[in-house]
Design a protein around this motif. Sequence first.
Motif, mmCIF file in Angstrom:
data_model
loop_
_atom_site.group_PDB
_atom_site.id
_atom_site.type_symbol
_atom_site.label_atom_id
_atom_site.label_comp_id
_atom_site.label_asym_id
_atom_site.label_seq_id
_atom_site.Cartn_x
_atom_site.Cartn_y
_atom_site.Cartn_z
ATOM 1 N N VAL A 164 0.766 -1.314 0.121
ATOM 2 C CA VAL A 164 0.067 -0.130 0.009
ATOM 3 C C VAL A 164 0.748 1.234 0.117
ATOM 4 C CG1 VAL A 164 -1.767 1.433 1.276
ATOM 5 C CG2 VAL A 164 -1.880 -1.055 1.428
ATOM 6 N N SER A 217 -4.933 6.233 -0.746
ATOM 7 C CA SER A 217 -3.990 4.928 -1.088
ATOM 8 C C SER A 217 -4.333 4.126 -2.153
ATOM 9 C CB SER A 217 -4.245 3.981 0.076
ATOM 10 O OG SER A 217 -5.494 3.417 0.093
ATOM 11 N N VAL A 218 -3.094 3.599 -2.961
ATOM 12 C CA VAL A 218 -3.289 2.863 -4.052
ATOM 13 C C VAL A 218 -2.573 1.624 -3.704
ATOM 14 C CG1 VAL A 218 -3.664 4.559 -5.856
ATOM 15 C CG2 VAL A 218 -1.126 3.715 -5.217
ATOM 16 N N GLN A 219 -2.701 0.351 -4.267
ATOM 17 C CA GLN A 219 -1.888 -0.838 -3.974
ATOM 18 C C GLN A 219 -1.175 -1.400 -5.049
ATOM 19 O OE1 GLN A 219 -4.951 -3.446 -2.162
ATOM 20 N NE2 GLN A 219 -5.259 -2.507 -0.597
ATOM 21 N N ARG A 220 -0.001 -2.013 -4.837
ATOM 22 C CA ARG A 220 0.627 -2.665 -5.993
ATOM 23 C C ARG A 220 0.937 -4.024 -5.446
ATOM 24 N NH1 ARG A 220 -0.972 0.677 -8.378
ATOM 25 N NH2 ARG A 220 0.249 2.334 -9.567
ATOM 26 N N CYS A 233 -4.895 1.788 -8.956
ATOM 27 C CA CYS A 233 -4.647 0.622 -8.034
ATOM 28 C C CYS A 233 -4.599 -0.640 -8.713
ATOM 29 C CB CYS A 233 -5.810 0.894 -6.961
ATOM 30 S SG CYS A 233 -5.773 -0.533 -5.576
ATOM 31 N N ARG A 292 -5.203 -3.709 -7.205
ATOM 32 C CA ARG A 292 -6.373 -4.374 -6.659
ATOM 33 C C ARG A 292 -7.509 -4.194 -7.075
ATOM 34 N NH1 ARG A 292 -8.730 -5.119 -0.702
ATOM 35 N NH2 ARG A 292 -9.398 -6.992 -0.751
ATOM 36 N N LYS A 333 -9.925 1.885 -9.569
ATOM 37 C CA LYS A 333 -10.012 3.076 -8.562
ATOM 38 C C LYS A 333 -8.836 3.897 -8.944
ATOM 39 C CE LYS A 333 -8.404 3.585 -3.854
ATOM 40 N NZ LYS A 333 -8.132 2.969 -2.414
#
Length: 91
Positions: free
Chosen positions: A3, A16-19, A48, A50, A54
């Motif tokens: 995150v 937030s964004v996720q990788r 994002c 996930r 988003k």
Amino acid sequence: MYVIEILLKNTAMPMSVQRKTVEEATTVYHQVLEATKSNDRSLLELACDRQPEKKIAVMTDAIVAAQMYEKSGAAASGKTPGFVAFAEVAS
């Protein structure tokens, strides 16, 4: 999953964004850092992994702080991610 959280001026909740990999997360984290170091007022857009639908876009001059952490690792170790760390008091 990793995150990357971005804290903005006058905003209580971070964005937030996720990788999926640490390499991808580190790249995004450094992208955010470089955007804040530049004196240009520009728009930074991130998506994002996930939730591909988003997306966030922030003005670089509004970024106050950024952090990167492993989502599953934080919960497993009992440590919560964040900008403030509390010292343990010996009794």
